[in-house]
Motif scaffolding. Sequence first.
Motif, mmCIF file in Angstrom:
data_model
loop_
_atom_site.group_PDB
_atom_site.id
_atom_site.type_symbol
_atom_site.label_atom_id
_atom_site.label_comp_id
_atom_site.label_asym_id
_atom_site.label_seq_id
_atom_site.Cartn_x
_atom_site.Cartn_y
_atom_site.Cartn_z
ATOM 1 N N THR A 64 0.971 -0.588 8.046
ATOM 2 C CA THR A 64 2.351 -0.630 7.574
ATOM 3 C C THR A 64 2.420 -1.386 6.262
ATOM 4 O O THR A 64 1.479 -2.088 5.863
ATOM 5 N N LEU A 65 3.559 -1.289 5.584
ATOM 6 C CA LEU A 65 3.731 -2.002 4.321
ATOM 7 C C LEU A 65 3.723 -3.513 4.555
ATOM 8 O O LEU A 65 3.173 -4.274 3.734
ATOM 9 N N ASP A 66 4.305 -3.956 5.649
ATOM 10 C CA ASP A 66 4.286 -5.387 5.959
ATOM 11 C C ASP A 66 2.858 -5.872 6.189
ATOM 12 O O ASP A 66 2.489 -6.981 5.761
ATOM 13 N N GLU A 67 2.054 -5.055 6.851
ATOM 14 C CA GLU A 67 0.661 -5.446 7.091
ATOM 15 C C GLU A 67 -0.142 -5.452 5.790
ATOM 16 O O GLU A 67 -1.038 -6.280 5.610
ATOM 17 N N ARG B 134 1.081 -6.275 2.871
ATOM 18 C CA ARG B 134 1.459 -7.511 2.184
ATOM 19 C C ARG B 134 0.740 -8.719 2.797
ATOM 20 O O ARG B 134 0.209 -9.572 2.075
ATOM 21 N N ALA B 135 0.707 -8.787 4.117
ATOM 22 C CA ALA B 135 0.047 -9.908 4.783
ATOM 23 C C ALA B 135 -1.443 -9.939 4.450
ATOM 24 O O ALA B 135 -2.029 -11.007 4.217
ATOM 25 N N GLU C 224 13.603 1.078 0.527
ATOM 26 C CA GLU C 224 12.557 0.233 1.115
ATOM 27 C C GLU C 224 11.278 0.294 0.279
ATOM 28 O O GLU C 224 10.641 -0.740 0.012
ATOM 29 N N TRP D 189 9.828 -2.878 -1.794
ATOM 30 C CA TRP D 189 8.508 -3.419 -1.436
ATOM 31 C C TRP D 189 7.583 -3.464 -2.640
ATOM 32 O O TRP D 189 6.920 -4.460 -2.893
ATOM 33 N N SER E 79 7.270 2.954 8.411
ATOM 34 C CA SER E 79 7.224 3.484 9.772
ATOM 35 C C SER E 79 8.072 4.751 9.857
ATOM 36 O O SER E 79 9.025 4.935 9.103
#
Length: 467
Positions: A191-194, A196-197, A254, A258, A326
């Motif tokens: 995912t995009l959040d993953e 970034r992390a 989104e 991002w 997602s």
Amino acid sequence: MRRPMKTTGALLAGLLIALSLAACGGGSSGGEEAGSGASCPTSALDKVTAPVEITMWHAMNRANEEALVRLTKQYNESQSKVAVTLINQTGYRESLEKFRAGLTSGDLPNLVQIEDSGTQQMIDTQAILPAQSCIDATKYDTSDFIPRVLGYYSVKGDLQPMPFNVSNPILYFDKNGFRAAGLDPANPPKTLDEVRAAAVKLQAVGYKYGWGQKLDPWYLEQWSAKAGVLYANNDNGRASRASAVTFDNSTGLEIFTWMQAMVKDGLAVTNSASGTAGFNNLLGIRSKDVGMTIDTSAALGTIQQVIESGESGGAEVGVGPMPGPSGKGGVLVGGGALYIVKKGSTPAQQLASFDFAKWLNSPEIQADWSASTGYVPTRKSAVEVAILKNKWIADPEFKVAYDQLINGANNSATAGPVIGAYQAVRDAVLKAQEKLFLEGLSPAKALKEAKIGADAAIKEYNLRIGG
């Protein structure tokens, strides 16, 4: 926000060749004008006394061209009714531009390879014989083809070109960097959040940037499809001709938000998608300027050679499915397809072109082509042919693109947008992205500007061709 990366002429040359033919971006076929009413000359080769000579324009280079030349020679020697001559047009855009010019000059091939985004324009030329007409007339069985490949190049159930070289975007990263950062190379971000992390952790172990971000409208197309969201109206232009884009939605916002945040926060570095700078996101993995990025699966072999060369300082190429928003979607089909040209071609040449295109799509030839180039096979049974089966066992990274293609949803969003003014739409999105990254324009305003420019381009095109 930009930082130049260390490159060498030889490395850039290698990537330039490989990536110039990438599966870039989404599709564009037509709405109302896409029927298969043209007649297929099914008996045109029955009484030929000498090989029917046909010319195919293509856009393959280096390893991909070598494979195509070898396979064409094999075809010519396998039968006596058709003789194929290949002519390299150096790139997809050049091939399409020369084809359009040939509509007036008469300088046209009998078979032409056009990238995935050119289908609507090819339909609008009224110079092609839809593959569906010959498929129906000869009762050619397409049940073994990957459904999403057929769906991508079909409009209202009619296949326009014959598929050939299929690719899609994948995640590239340095496995050694992942290990150092405590990330699992066998389970890359999804995912995009993953992403970034993971970028934060990669920076912490010495990478200048965790993410390489191209200035490329292709991201909006691919990530919209990944989320299962339509890119254009009228069912992505497949129910009837698209008259406007629809990417100015929550998913588009989104994506723009991002991307801008990644660059603003110093986690990502941007680079142009054109010229030699278009490969800095990949070369950055080699120089440890970039920990991961997205690019085409079609150049995997060349990228491995370049990044894992003796001067790489320990980089080891890792590959994963393309991460993104997602949703119930999937990656778009990329690459190119083969159009049978009826204008200026005799009936025998039209049928000969169909015969060659069929042969290139046979399971054995698709397996050879895929193993030699990294493209995804068009046929399901090709994966059981020894040459490809063994390749995937020895180098499983080459199977990632196939798996994510067949596992993606098969719907209008993943079939790709059907837009005639496709390049002009991309130009509008690129202009907005440049303002997003380089001028700090808000994501909402950038998205709005992209839509205004894209809609104007679509309107102008539709009026010009009478759609």
